[in-house]
Design a protein around this motif. Sequence first.
Motif, PDB file in Angstrom:
ATOM      1  N   ARG A 148       0.817  -1.647   0.349  1.00  0.00           N
ATOM      2  CA  ARG A 148      -0.113  -0.004   0.268  1.00  0.00           C
ATOM      3  C   ARG A 148       0.888   1.255   0.024  1.00  0.00           C
ATOM      4  N   ARG A 149       2.172   1.421   0.806  1.00  0.00           N
ATOM      5  CA  ARG A 149       2.649   2.371   0.909  1.00  0.00           C
ATOM      6  C   ARG A 149       3.217   2.380  -0.828  1.00  0.00           C
ATOM      7  N   GLU A 150       3.980   1.299  -1.599  1.00  0.00           N
ATOM      8  CA  GLU A 150       4.249   1.459  -2.634  1.00  0.00           C
ATOM      9  C   GLU A 150       3.128   1.825  -3.551  1.00  0.00           C
ATOM     10  N   LEU A 151       2.011   1.497  -3.851  1.00  0.00           N
ATOM     11  CA  LEU A 151       0.826   2.417  -4.190  1.00  0.00           C
ATOM     12  C   LEU A 151       0.713   3.654  -3.988  1.00  0.00           C
ATOM     13  N   VAL A 152       0.870   4.484  -2.773  1.00  0.00           N
ATOM     14  CA  VAL A 152       0.797   5.397  -2.223  1.00  0.00           C
ATOM     15  C   VAL A 152       1.927   6.156  -3.025  1.00  0.00           C
ATOM     16  N   ASP A 153       2.997   6.394  -2.175  1.00  0.00           N
ATOM     17  CA  ASP A 153       4.141   6.949  -3.308  1.00  0.00           C
ATOM     18  C   ASP A 153       3.679   6.748  -4.681  1.00  0.00           C
ATOM     19  N   GLU A 154       3.535   6.022  -5.063  1.00  0.00           N
ATOM     20  CA  GLU A 154       3.108   5.608  -6.667  1.00  0.00           C
ATOM     21  C   GLU A 154       1.981   6.944  -7.309  1.00  0.00           C
TER      22      GLU A 154
ATOM     23  N   LEU B 134      -3.658   7.739 -12.482  1.00  0.00           N
ATOM     24  CA  LEU B 134      -4.606   7.481 -11.295  1.00  0.00           C
ATOM     25  C   LEU B 134      -6.041   6.843 -10.485  1.00  0.00           C
ATOM     26  N   ASP B 135      -6.832   7.107 -11.617  1.00  0.00           N
ATOM     27  CA  ASP B 135      -8.275   6.348 -11.001  1.00  0.00           C
ATOM     28  C   ASP B 135      -7.944   4.593 -10.819  1.00  0.00           C
TER      29      ASP B 135
ATOM     30  N   ILE C  58      -5.641   1.085  -4.396  1.00  0.00           N
ATOM     31  CA  ILE C  58      -5.893   1.222  -3.103  1.00  0.00           C
ATOM     32  C   ILE C  58      -6.909   1.012  -2.423  1.00  0.00           C
ATOM     33  N   ARG C  59      -7.714   1.311  -2.414  1.00  0.00           N
ATOM     34  CA  ARG C  59      -8.931   1.194  -2.018  1.00  0.00           C
ATOM     35  C   ARG C  59      -8.904  -0.189  -1.589  1.00  0.00           C
ATOM     36  N   VAL C  60      -9.137  -1.006  -2.723  1.00  0.00           N
ATOM     37  CA  VAL C  60      -9.519  -2.779  -2.538  1.00  0.00           C
ATOM     38  C   VAL C  60      -7.768  -2.972  -1.047  1.00  0.00           C
ATOM     39  N   LEU C  61      -7.162  -2.655  -1.701  1.00  0.00           N
ATOM     40  CA  LEU C  61      -5.862  -3.353  -0.603  1.00  0.00           C
ATOM     41  C   LEU C  61      -6.568  -2.554   0.776  1.00  0.00           C
TER      42      LEU C  61
ATOM     43  N   GLU D  13      -7.705  -3.682   6.418  1.00  0.00           N
ATOM     44  CA  GLU D  13      -9.003  -3.583   7.475  1.00  0.00           C
ATOM     45  C   GLU D  13      -8.982  -4.968   7.685  1.00  0.00           C
ATOM     46  N   ASP D  14      -9.777  -5.956   7.162  1.00  0.00           N
ATOM     47  CA  ASP D  14      -9.704  -6.891   7.546  1.00  0.00           C
ATOM     48  C   ASP D  14      -9.132  -7.988   8.381  1.00  0.00           C
ATOM     49  N   LEU D  15      -7.845  -8.387   7.942  1.00  0.00           N
ATOM     50  CA  LEU D  15      -7.203  -8.658   8.416  1.00  0.00           C
ATOM     51  C   LEU D  15      -6.106  -7.762   9.310  1.00  0.00           C
ATOM     52  N   PHE D  16      -6.366  -7.223   9.844  1.00  0.00           N
ATOM     53  CA  PHE D  16      -5.429  -6.157  11.198  1.00  0.00           C
ATOM     54  C   PHE D  16      -6.668  -6.517  12.399  1.00  0.00           C
TER      55      PHE D  16
END
Length: 469
Positions: free
Chosen positions: A168-174, A287-288, A294-297, A302-305
């Motif tokens: 997720r962090r990689e996707l946010v940076d991208e 971007l879309d 990111i939303r799916v991830l 959340e479900d795992l955490f």
Amino acid sequence: MVYTPFNHIQGKNGSRWAKFIRETGADHLLIVAIDAAKFTHKAILSSFYGDILVRPFDFDASLSGFELVKKKIEEVMNAHEIEEVVVGIETTGHYYEDLVRRCHQEGYHVRVVNAATTSQERQALLNWSKTDNLDLMAIVQSIIHGRGTSSELPSGSVHNLQKLTRSRRELVDERTATQNLIRVHLDHVFREMQGKSIWKNGKREYVKPFSSLFGKAARYLMRHHPHPSDILKLGKEGLRALSIRENLKLRDHSIQILLEFASNSISRSKDKVEADIFLLNQKLDRLDLLDNQIRVLEKKIEDLFIQTEGAVLLTVPGIAVNTGAELYAEMGDLSDFDHAGQLIKLAGTNPIVKQSGGKRPSHYKISKQGRRTFRNVTYQVGRSLSVNNPALKEKYIALKERGKHPNQAYIAIGNRMIRLAFSMIKNQTLYQTNQENYVLLTELKKKLRAANVQLFYDRYVLSNALSSA
């Protein structure tokens, strides 16, 4: 009396190694040093005293290659009185992980050695050359000196959560990089859509037509009406009708600013910026896609955490799902840690302390000798808590008043959160605060979907109520 934590400069890890050597006996140990690579590994077999029993040899990074290593180990064990095999593997990318798992399955004693450690071994011998054979000898020396760790590779939900949060962090940076590229193309097409500096009441003021350049309204106009001429062609009534039809929620004030900026735009004519318009649409598509991924991830995270022990961190104001999941995942399995200070050192956010001759110790910058991803999360956690947690916000202000730089204060708050998180997770306790308007249910509803709020309550609130009754 023997104080085991002081048996070795590496503390608990060194004490375990010293105990292992005493119980086994140095004469009965075989050291196998492996330099891992993507396609071809290299290994050497040595005694604990550094005698080469099998010269360096290559083996492929597959099961057949590992079987070759096993065969050579068995030959040496039969020829000498070997009781234990110690395999030292340098952490090269992720290529070493399969070797570690296989060695554990075979019952070998595995020591994972950091590449920085082998580098220090070469420097200690005043050898600035670097070859595969020198790397192998450096690994052997590191093992003899008790370097490395015998911890197994992370697995289970914590390991999966670490993979998800890092992805997720990689996707946010991208996504951030993509947004910056969109701004570049927009500079050529319609610079003023991002905002403009104007004089107002004798003062310069920055005015933006949109509160967010990447909100629904701005994205729609960038995609379908990106040029100033498009905005002027629509006009006031056209923009208002478009807003109603597409539910863009454009206010009259925003429409007025857009038309004013378009009429005074410095942009070239539309036919001169066709390439930028084309590339702008491509970047918007990317971007879309990133937003959706990111939303799916984040839902998966959340479900795992919520099913892990780290879910108790969600009761802390200022710790959102993604932040809490990242912090917990980077902390990893806490069973091998005695106190939170060890975690802070793992993050590399511990200050460097220097003392000599009984003088007062001096504290320098943070060591940065730990895990970079953990260190970045610690900083982000400190930054979030300094704004969103009332109690820690006071601590942040106090640090600023003492002359601390904001970044130093963020790290200090992040370290404080590591200590708090260590205690909460170890003891499975919820956040305790004197904050008057703090309500646990409200805090959880801000962060979790309804089904996960119920899961949290069932696990931590209702179960505790039933056990106390």
